[in-house]
Design an enzyme around this catalytic site. Structure first.
Site, PDB file in Angstrom:
ATOM      1  N   GLU A   1       0.865  -1.180   0.000  1.00 13.62           N
ATOM      2  CA  GLU A   1       0.000   0.000   0.000  1.00 13.62           C
ATOM      3  C   GLU A   1       0.901   1.229   0.000  1.00 13.62           C
ATOM      4  O   GLU A   1       2.066   1.129   0.382  1.00 13.62           O
ATOM      5  CB  GLU A   1      -0.867   0.028   1.271  1.00 13.62           C
ATOM      6  CG  GLU A   1      -1.763  -1.171   1.412  1.00 13.62           C
ATOM      7  CD  GLU A   1      -2.425  -1.246   2.791  1.00 13.62           C
ATOM      8  OE1 GLU A   1      -2.480  -0.221   3.498  1.00 13.62           O
ATOM      9  OE2 GLU A   1      -2.869  -2.343   3.144  1.00 13.62           O
TER      10      GLU A   1
ATOM     11  N   LYS B   1       2.183   4.747   1.568  1.00 14.85           N
ATOM     12  CA  LYS B   1       2.191   5.303   2.920  1.00 14.85           C
ATOM     13  C   LYS B   1       1.796   6.768   2.810  1.00 14.85           C
ATOM     14  O   LYS B   1       2.596   7.617   2.422  1.00 14.85           O
ATOM     15  CB  LYS B   1       3.563   5.139   3.567  1.00 14.85           C
ATOM     16  CG  LYS B   1       3.561   5.589   5.015  1.00 14.85           C
ATOM     17  CD  LYS B   1       4.808   5.136   5.736  1.00 14.85           C
ATOM     18  CE  LYS B   1       4.690   5.362   7.230  1.00 14.85           C
ATOM     19  NZ  LYS B   1       4.574   6.782   7.592  1.00 14.85           N
TER      20      LYS B   1
ATOM     21  N   ASP C   1       0.906  10.493   3.679  1.00 16.31           N
ATOM     22  CA  ASP C   1       1.501  11.389   4.665  1.00 16.31           C
ATOM     23  C   ASP C   1       0.429  12.340   5.195  1.00 16.31           C
ATOM     24  O   ASP C   1       0.317  13.481   4.769  1.00 16.31           O
ATOM     25  CB  ASP C   1       2.650  12.163   3.991  1.00 16.31           C
ATOM     26  CG  ASP C   1       3.512  12.856   5.014  1.00 16.31           C
ATOM     27  OD1 ASP C   1       3.360  12.574   6.214  1.00 16.31           O
ATOM     28  OD2 ASP C   1       4.346  13.679   4.601  1.00 16.31           O
TER      29      ASP C   1
ATOM     30  N   TYR D   1      -7.122   2.133   5.731  1.00 15.62           N
ATOM     31  CA  TYR D   1      -6.115   1.119   5.450  1.00 15.62           C
ATOM     32  C   TYR D   1      -6.138  -0.083   6.389  1.00 15.62           C
ATOM     33  O   TYR D   1      -5.399  -1.035   6.170  1.00 15.62           O
ATOM     34  CB  TYR D   1      -4.712   1.705   5.402  1.00 15.62           C
ATOM     35  CG  TYR D   1      -4.331   2.541   6.604  1.00 15.62           C
ATOM     36  CD1 TYR D   1      -4.239   1.975   7.863  1.00 15.62           C
ATOM     37  CD2 TYR D   1      -4.064   3.902   6.467  1.00 15.62           C
ATOM     38  CE1 TYR D   1      -3.901   2.735   8.966  1.00 15.62           C
ATOM     39  CE2 TYR D   1      -3.724   4.675   7.569  1.00 15.62           C
ATOM     40  CZ  TYR D   1      -3.648   4.080   8.807  1.00 15.62           C
ATOM     41  OH  TYR D   1      -3.320   4.832   9.899  1.00 15.62           O
TER      42      TYR D   1
ATOM     43  N   LYS E   1      10.519   3.274   3.075  1.00 15.65           N
ATOM     44  CA  LYS E   1      10.439   4.708   2.827  1.00 15.65           C
ATOM     45  C   LYS E   1      10.974   5.095   1.448  1.00 15.65           C
ATOM     46  O   LYS E   1      11.888   4.448   0.920  1.00 15.65           O
ATOM     47  CB  LYS E   1      11.248   5.460   3.891  1.00 15.65           C
ATOM     48  CG  LYS E   1      10.687   5.352   5.297  1.00 15.65           C
ATOM     49  CD  LYS E   1       9.269   5.780   5.361  1.00 15.65           C
ATOM     50  CE  LYS E   1       8.827   6.798   6.336  1.00 15.65           C
ATOM     51  NZ  LYS E   1       9.636   7.430   7.269  1.00 15.65           N
TER      52      LYS E   1
ATOM     53  N   CYS F   1      27.760  30.192  27.836  1.00 13.88           N
ATOM     54  CA  CYS F   1      26.371  30.085  27.369  1.00 13.88           C
ATOM     55  C   CYS F   1      25.939  31.380  26.674  1.00 13.88           C
ATOM     56  O   CYS F   1      26.100  32.469  27.244  1.00 13.88           O
ATOM     57  CB  CYS F   1      25.445  29.805  28.549  1.00 13.88           C
ATOM     58  SG  CYS F   1      23.702  29.851  28.105  1.00 13.88           S
TER      59      CYS F   1
ATOM     60  N   CYS G   1      23.160  33.031  29.247  1.00 19.17           N
ATOM     61  CA  CYS G   1      23.420  33.536  30.594  1.00 19.17           C
ATOM     62  C   CYS G   1      24.904  33.741  30.880  1.00 19.17           C
ATOM     63  O   CYS G   1      25.267  34.256  31.927  1.00 19.17           O
ATOM     64  CB  CYS G   1      22.824  32.584  31.626  1.00 19.17           C
ATOM     65  SG  CYS G   1      23.689  31.010  31.687  1.00 19.17           S
TER      66      CYS G   1
ATOM     67  N   CYS H   1      24.837  23.943  29.201  1.00 14.30           N
ATOM     68  CA  CYS H   1      25.053  25.105  30.054  1.00 14.30           C
ATOM     69  C   CYS H   1      25.047  24.598  31.501  1.00 14.30           C
ATOM     70  O   CYS H   1      24.214  23.777  31.877  1.00 14.30           O
ATOM     71  CB  CYS H   1      23.912  26.095  29.833  1.00 14.30           C
ATOM     72  SG  CYS H   1      23.851  27.403  31.057  1.00 14.30           S
TER      73      CYS H   1
ATOM     74  N   CYS I   1      19.617  29.017  34.238  1.00  9.80           N
ATOM     75  CA  CYS I   1      19.808  29.753  32.977  1.00  9.80           C
ATOM     76  C   CYS I   1      18.446  30.188  32.419  1.00  9.80           C
ATOM     77  O   CYS I   1      17.563  29.350  32.228  1.00  9.80           O
ATOM     78  CB  CYS I   1      20.520  28.844  31.969  1.00  9.80           C
ATOM     79  SG  CYS I   1      20.524  29.484  30.287  1.00  9.80           S
TER      80      CYS I   1
HETATM   81  S1  IVH Z   1      -0.985   0.543   8.753  1.00  7.18           S
HETATM   82  C1  IVH Z   1       0.473  -1.409  12.036  1.00  7.18           C
HETATM   83  N1  IVH Z   1      -1.102   1.519   6.338  1.00  7.18           N
HETATM   84  O1  IVH Z   1       1.809   5.316   9.091  1.00  7.18           O
HETATM   85  C2  IVH Z   1      -0.482  -0.520  11.595  1.00  7.18           C
HETATM   86  N2  IVH Z   1      -0.368   2.934   8.093  1.00  7.18           N
HETATM   87  O2  IVH Z   1       4.033   4.749  10.974  1.00  7.18           O
HETATM   88  C3  IVH Z   1       0.040   0.788  11.170  1.00  7.18           C
HETATM   89  N3  IVH Z   1       0.156   5.209   7.387  1.00  7.18           N
HETATM   90  O3  IVH Z   1       0.187   5.961  12.115  1.00  7.18           O
HETATM   91  C4  IVH Z   1      -0.864   1.398  10.270  1.00  7.18           C
HETATM   92  N4  IVH Z   1      -0.308   4.936   5.273  1.00  7.18           N
HETATM   93  O4  IVH Z   1      -0.792   7.010  10.049  1.00  7.18           O
HETATM   94  C5  IVH Z   1      -0.813   1.758   7.623  1.00  7.18           C
HETATM   95  N5  IVH Z   1      -1.244   2.263   4.154  1.00  7.18           N
HETATM   96  C6  IVH Z   1      -0.978   2.499   5.426  1.00  7.18           C
HETATM   97  C7  IVH Z   1      -0.538   3.763   5.876  1.00  7.18           C
HETATM   98  C8  IVH Z   1      -0.233   3.933   7.230  1.00  7.18           C
HETATM   99  C9  IVH Z   1       0.097   5.797   6.180  1.00  7.18           C
HETATM  100  C10 IVH Z   1       0.610   5.855   8.629  1.00  7.18           C
HETATM  101  C11 IVH Z   1      -0.343   5.723   9.786  1.00  7.18           C
HETATM  102  C12 IVH Z   1       0.446   5.241  10.940  1.00  7.18           C
HETATM  103  C13 IVH Z   1       1.849   5.460  10.481  1.00  7.18           C
HETATM  104  C14 IVH Z   1       2.719   4.404  11.083  1.00  7.18           C
END
Ligand code: IVH
Length: 670
Positions: free
Chosen positions: A114, A116, A118, A225, A314, A408, A411, A426, A431
């Site tokens: 899936e 990720k 943001d 998700y 990532k 510092c 201070c 410090c 301070c």
């Molecule tokens: S699964 C184990 N699926 O990533 C369950 N999370 O670092 C964790 N996130 O807080 C969630 N896309 O906000 C899952 N396809 C996806 C996601 C996802 C973004 C975020 C989510 C979570 C964070 C975990």
């Protein structure tokens, strides 16, 4: 039209509006035009106005128009909201896969890939197909009730479609679509208003509005998700199947999810989205890879806060080149001297970067950074921008080296390097800059939450010598406050009230506010759940702390070191003498069991003796739970003057309605 006819037509209209809403916002294949949609909606509104007792919380007309809240109530997550481990390379991913197949005894298990997203994680609860509660992630164990704000998101169904279970809790990510964000900012710019830096933070800010009408003006969206909870008789076997099932209930599921049979397929998916992510209307910072079979997930379990069965692969960080204009220092709340870079403003992945952290003197030296250098800056997801490299070949000779001062900058006290630590500190425990940061933290929302004390007020109290440590906040006198710049009588009244109110904060908040390194809200809740009072925690040794899951040597050392210092114990004593609460009431009641243990309350109308936050805190302190809307699982509706639609709902569902004095009898037995 008589009542019966109205009831029928209303239910027809709600079904129609819900359906068209779904087609437009979830499926993106509208069947009718805006005009027709508006007509259905206004017919529904008119009918509801004529028969207000037929209004329900989940009517599509109720997405908008709720009264502003005074504060958010807390929601404890029955199923914790977890984090994800990270993979940064193909090797990391393969290593993750190999660890799992050793544990599963299956070298060929399937995975779901899936994106990720943001944005912000939220949890949505449904009972009997109706959306009843939505919350933020918070610290993973407890979040905030943002139901009213989530209701304004059109792609969140208020009613489930198809064959829905009795109870359901799903998790997803709320985001601000990029195209909408650009339009939103352009509009603000035209109006002469300040524009926002990026979609993620704006989405976060929008979800934390106390007035849901403000949130409604921000076209947020969501991808669901995962499934957190469902009736036990539902048999789902895989994540992929679960996502399809959730789609059939009307949830918005990302169309780019795929099944992968090997790490090569995952890597291909990852590479593809690095190249194509700009074409998406939402920001993504990686790929989430999940083991498909749910029984495998169960078997693999979690370590700490991270499930073994999933990882976030990532995307590489986004980088840009710019000039390092200066290196400055700020003093942290623990007295650490933190160098940071002043940069020629540059865009990195859609955000303008003007400053970046430089951590400590060692970091600057190891990267060989000089003032005037051309440098590479990097931003990875939410992380603070970093200076990763300097271009030595571009030097002209006019660059200057940086060296850490010996005194510092705030201070003038001597700076030292502690053994084994790269940071410089410090040596002056009083301070002012250090105290400024600490006060800022102490009064912040997630700590003691003293409104009106942050920023300039705190600084000026310190500069005028009225506060020498955080406990002094509780001893400042009205006359002294009135002498400060721009502090009228009303502001002083409000500030004094906020200070007084904060004494009742639960002890986990107090612990957070002390600013002990590595003790944030999650660890703090964990500790107070275990120890029930600050004193018990002060009394315990490192060994006891190390026995608690999730507490490692770093945290336990930090805590014991903090409580071994005279100055810190002295602050605690002063806080105690000011009447600041140091005991978790729910755990220490003589019966052993909290009085309102697990009872769910909803509060409506104006109360005589309590403010909204007071009553919510009181319920929570007695072990009860507070929700924003009435449902079958509500135990009591506490109703004051002008209860409104919640009373109607409670009557319909047979929820017991109690008055303020009933509540007093229930709690103190007067
Ligand atoms: S699964 C184990 N699926 O990533 C369950 N999370 O670092 C964790 N996130 O807080 C969630 N896309 O906000 C899952 N396809 C996806 C996601 C996802 C973004 C975020 C989510 C979570 C964070 C975990």
């Amino acid at each position: 039209m008589d009542r019966k006819e109205a009831e029928n037509r209303i239910s027809q209209l709600r079904a129609l509006v819900d359906r068209h809403n779904y087609l437009y916002f979830v499926e993106n294949i509208p069947e009718i035009g805006d005009g027709q949609y508006d007509k259905l909606m206004s017919e529904l509104r008119d009918l509801e106005n004529s028969f207000p007792d037929l209004i329900t919380n989940q009517s599509p007309s109720q997405r908008l128009g709720a009264e502003p809240l005074i504060g958010f109530s807390e929601i404890s997550h029955e199923i914790p909201m977890l984090s994800l481990s990270n993979a940064f390379s193909d090797d990391d991913l393969t290593a993750w896969y190999s660890r799992l197949y050793a544990m599963l005894d299956d070298t060929n298990f399937e995975m779901v890939c899936e994106l990720k997203y943001d944005g912000l994680a939220v949890s949505l609860r449904y009972e009997n197909g109706l959306f009843i509660q939505g919350s933020t992630r918070g610290n993973g164990m407890t979040g905030e009730d943002i139901t009213l704000n989530l209701k304004t998101i059109n792609s969140i169904p208020l009613h489930l479609q198809g064959e829905f279970p009795q109870t359901l809790e799903v998790r997803g990510e709320v985001y601000f679509p990029k195209s909408e964000f650009d339009k939103f900012n352009a509009h603000r710019d035209q109006e002469g208003l300040q524009t926002y830096a990026n979609p993620r933070n704006t989405a976060a800010g929008s979800l934390r509005q106390l007035d849901s009408n403000v949130t409604a003006g921000r076209p947020l969206d969501i991808f669901i998700y995962s499934l957190a909870q469902i009736d036990s008789d539902y048999s789902l076997y895989t994540q992929f199947e679960t996502l399809n099932y959730l789609k059939s209930l009307g949830f918005k599921i990302n169309p780019n999810n795929i099944l992968a049979k090997s790490t090569q397929e995952v890597i291909r998916y990852h590479t593809n989205w690095i190249q194509n992510r700009a074409s998406l209307d939402y920001d993504c910072d990686g790929v989430v890879v999940k083991v498909n079979r749910l029984d495998y997930q169960q078997h693999l379990g979690t370590i700490g806060r991270e499930p073994r069965w999933a990882t976030a692969y990532k995307f590489p960080a986004v980088q840009a080149q710019t000039r390092l204009l200066d290196i400055r220092l700020n003093v942290g709340r623990t007295g650490s001297i933190n160098p940071y870079a002043i940069l020629e403003p540059v865009e990195v992945g859609g955000v303008i970067i003007k400053q970046a952290t430089l951590h400590n003197a060692d970091y600057i030296e190891s990267k060989d950074l000089k003032i005037g250098d051309w440098v590479i800056v990097e931003r990875a997801g939410e992380v603070i921008p970093q200076v990763v490299k300097s271009h030595k070949d571009k030097r002209t000779g006019s660059e200057t080296s940086f060296s850490m001062p010996s005194l510092c900058p705030s201070c003038g006290a001597k700076l030292v390097n502690r053994e084994g630590e790269a940071a410089t500190f410090c040596t002056n425990s009083t301070c002012p800059a250090q105290l400024e940061r600490l006060v800022e933290h102490f009064v912040s929302k997630s700590a003691m939450d003293i409104e009106g004390m942050g920023g300039k007020v705190g600084v000026s109290l310190i500069q005028n010598g009225l506060i020498k440590d955080v406990a002094d906040i509780y001893f400042v006198q009205r006359e002294k406050l009135e002498q400060l710049d721009r502090m009228g009588k009303k502001s002083v009244d409000n500030l004094l009230r906020a200070i007084k109110e904060s004494k009742k904060q639960p002890p986990e908040r107090l612990l957070v506010s002390l600013g002990i390194p590595h003790v944030g809200s999650e660890i703090s809740s964990l500790l107070l759940n275990k120890f029930a009072s600050i004193d018990n925690l002060v009394a315990c040794n490192q060994e006891t702390l190390l026995n608690i899951p999730s507490i490692g040597p770093k945290i336990s050392e930090s805590i014991t070191e903090y409580f071994s210092k005279f100055d810190n114990l002295n602050v605690l004593e002063k806080l105690r003498s000011a009447g600041v609460n140091m005991v978790s009431e729910t755990v220490t009641r003589s019966e052993g069991i909290p009085l309102l243990s697990d009872l769910r309350f909803v509060v409506t109308g104006r109360l005589e003796n309590y403010s909204r936050t007071e009553i919510q805190d009181l319920i929570k302190r007695y072990g009860g739970k507070v929700s924003s809307s009435v449902s079958k699982s509500t135990d009591y509706l506490l109703a004051g003057q002008d209860g409104g639609s919640k009373l109607v709902e409670a009557n319909k569902l047979g929820v017991q309605i109690i008055s303020e004095s009933d509540f007093d009898i229930l709690t103190v037995g007067k």
